[in-house]
Design a protein around this motif. Structure first.
Motif, mmCIF file in Angstrom:
data_model
loop_
_atom_site.group_PDB
_atom_site.id
_atom_site.type_symbol
_atom_site.label_atom_id
_atom_site.label_comp_id
_atom_site.label_asym_id
_atom_site.label_seq_id
_atom_site.Cartn_x
_atom_site.Cartn_y
_atom_site.Cartn_z
ATOM 1 N N MET A 1 0.837 -1.173 0.000
ATOM 2 C CA MET A 1 0.000 0.000 0.000
ATOM 3 C C MET A 1 0.892 1.250 0.000
ATOM 4 N N ALA A 2 0.633 2.147 -0.928
ATOM 5 C CA ALA A 2 1.429 3.358 -1.041
ATOM 6 C C ALA A 2 1.108 4.314 0.104
ATOM 7 N N GLN A 3 2.123 4.959 0.597
ATOM 8 C CA GLN A 3 1.941 5.972 1.626
ATOM 9 C C GLN A 3 1.622 7.301 0.964
ATOM 10 N N ARG A 4 1.157 8.222 1.741
ATOM 11 C CA ARG A 4 0.913 9.545 1.184
ATOM 12 C C ARG A 4 2.252 10.205 0.867
ATOM 13 N N PRO A 5 2.263 11.145 -0.077
ATOM 14 C CA PRO A 5 3.532 11.730 -0.541
ATOM 15 C C PRO A 5 4.411 12.304 0.564
ATOM 16 N N VAL A 6 3.830 12.951 1.574
ATOM 17 C CA VAL A 6 4.654 13.541 2.619
ATOM 18 C C VAL A 6 5.418 12.466 3.389
ATOM 19 N N MET A 7 4.829 11.299 3.593
ATOM 20 C CA MET A 7 5.518 10.220 4.295
ATOM 21 C C MET A 7 6.604 9.608 3.413
ATOM 22 N N GLU A 8 6.323 9.487 2.121
ATOM 23 C CA GLU A 8 7.340 8.995 1.186
ATOM 24 C C GLU A 8 8.535 9.946 1.172
ATOM 25 N N LEU A 9 8.247 11.260 1.166
ATOM 26 C CA LEU A 9 9.322 12.255 1.153
ATOM 27 C C LEU A 9 10.147 12.186 2.438
ATOM 28 N N ALA A 10 9.493 12.136 3.587
ATOM 29 C CA ALA A 10 10.215 12.056 4.862
ATOM 30 C C ALA A 10 11.044 10.776 4.931
ATOM 31 N N GLY A 11 10.567 9.713 4.281
ATOM 32 C CA GLY A 11 11.250 8.423 4.301
ATOM 33 C C GLY A 11 12.459 8.331 3.385
ATOM 34 N N THR A 12 12.797 9.418 2.696
ATOM 35 C CA THR A 12 13.992 9.398 1.842
ATOM 36 C C THR A 12 15.266 9.538 2.656
ATOM 37 N N ILE A 13 15.135 9.762 3.947
ATOM 38 C CA ILE A 13 16.263 9.654 4.869
ATOM 39 C C ILE A 13 16.014 8.366 5.641
ATOM 40 N N ARG A 14 16.972 7.455 5.571
ATOM 41 C CA ARG A 14 16.772 6.137 6.174
ATOM 42 C C ARG A 14 18.108 5.589 6.666
ATOM 43 N N HIS A 15 18.038 4.557 7.497
ATOM 44 C CA HIS A 15 19.272 3.962 8.002
ATOM 45 C C HIS A 15 19.851 3.022 6.955
ATOM 46 N N ASP A 16 21.148 2.839 7.004
ATOM 47 C CA ASP A 16 21.826 1.980 6.030
ATOM 48 C C ASP A 16 22.014 0.558 6.529
ATOM 49 N N GLY A 17 21.552 0.255 7.735
ATOM 50 C CA GLY A 17 21.700 -1.083 8.295
ATOM 51 C C GLY A 17 22.959 -1.251 9.127
ATOM 52 N N ASP A 18 23.885 -0.296 9.034
ATOM 53 C CA ASP A 18 25.139 -0.386 9.779
ATOM 54 C C ASP A 18 25.335 0.774 10.740
ATOM 55 N N GLY A 19 24.265 1.463 11.085
ATOM 56 C CA GLY A 19 24.381 2.581 12.014
ATOM 57 C C GLY A 19 24.524 3.930 11.340
ATOM 58 N N GLY A 20 24.605 3.951 10.024
ATOM 59 C CA GLY A 20 24.711 5.213 9.292
ATOM 60 C C GLY A 20 23.371 5.615 8.699
ATOM 61 N N VAL A 21 23.364 6.746 8.031
ATOM 62 C CA VAL A 21 22.144 7.286 7.438
ATOM 63 C C VAL A 21 22.348 7.456 5.943
#
Length: 199
Positions: A1-21
């Protein structure tokens, strides 16, 4: 299910799995790739949109404003650790978001098919699809932040996670199951370490 655009935009910053961003919008190519993954965000063919450094700056500016305002929503709980140390001041975030939303002159339009209920939409007077994109992202953020879903916004506090999410049920603490698993493992490790007296 697609999220609303503002949540998709905020989600473009994410963790890399190793403690980084990771920042999905750190380059023009990254913005182009992200937009291709957002069907329906723009009522324009992707080929008509010129993704350049100016558009990247405008989209990232809206995201900075959104994440600063998200931090205010979740307060007094801590904001996402990804940008907690460099959040825009509230007045600057509001100014930036409202200015971006105002860049596109639009008029509400009523659509009423012969068979079915009436619906509404916006008719744009703007020719530049980049301006329409930035304004649409900002308007969705304004709509979200002034609406009832805002009360369910949370920052995920699983180890290494930097996302915001909309709480979908009463006991939800994390943005996704893998974050819940990571948090439980970290708590188990901490209890075991304390019980054995190890550092």
């Amino acid at each position: 299910m697609a999220q609303r655009p503002v949540m998709e935009l905020a989600g473009t910053i994410r963790h890399d799995g190793d403690g980084g961003v990771l920042d999905d919008l750190d380059t023009v190519r990254g913005v182009h790739r992200w937009l291709q993954q957002q069907p329906g965000l723009l009522a324009v063919a992707p080929g008509d949109l010129v993704v350049d450094e100016g558009l990247r700056d405008a989209v990232v500016g809206v995201r900075r404003a959104v994440r600063a305002l998200f931090a205010r929503v979740v307060s007094p709980a801590p904001p996402s650790p990804a940008d907690a140390h460099r959040l825009l001041p509230l007045d600057e975030a509001l100014r930036l978001l409202n200015a971006a939303a105002a860049r596109e002159p639009v008029a509400p339009q009523l659509h009423w098919p012969a068979e079915g209920p009436p619906t509404s939409g916006l008719l744009s007077a703007e020719d530049d699809p980049g301006v329409r994109l930035v304004a649409a992202l900002a308007r969705d953020a304004v709509d979200f932040l002034s609406g009832p879903q805002r009360e369910r916004l949370r920052a995920c506090h699983a180890p290494r996670c930097v996302r915001y999410f909309i709480k979908s049920h009463g006991r939800q603490e994390w943005c996704k199951p893998s974050c819940g698993n990571r948090a439980r493992v970290a708590r188990h490790y901490e209890r075991t370490r304390e019980a054995t007296g190890r550092d």
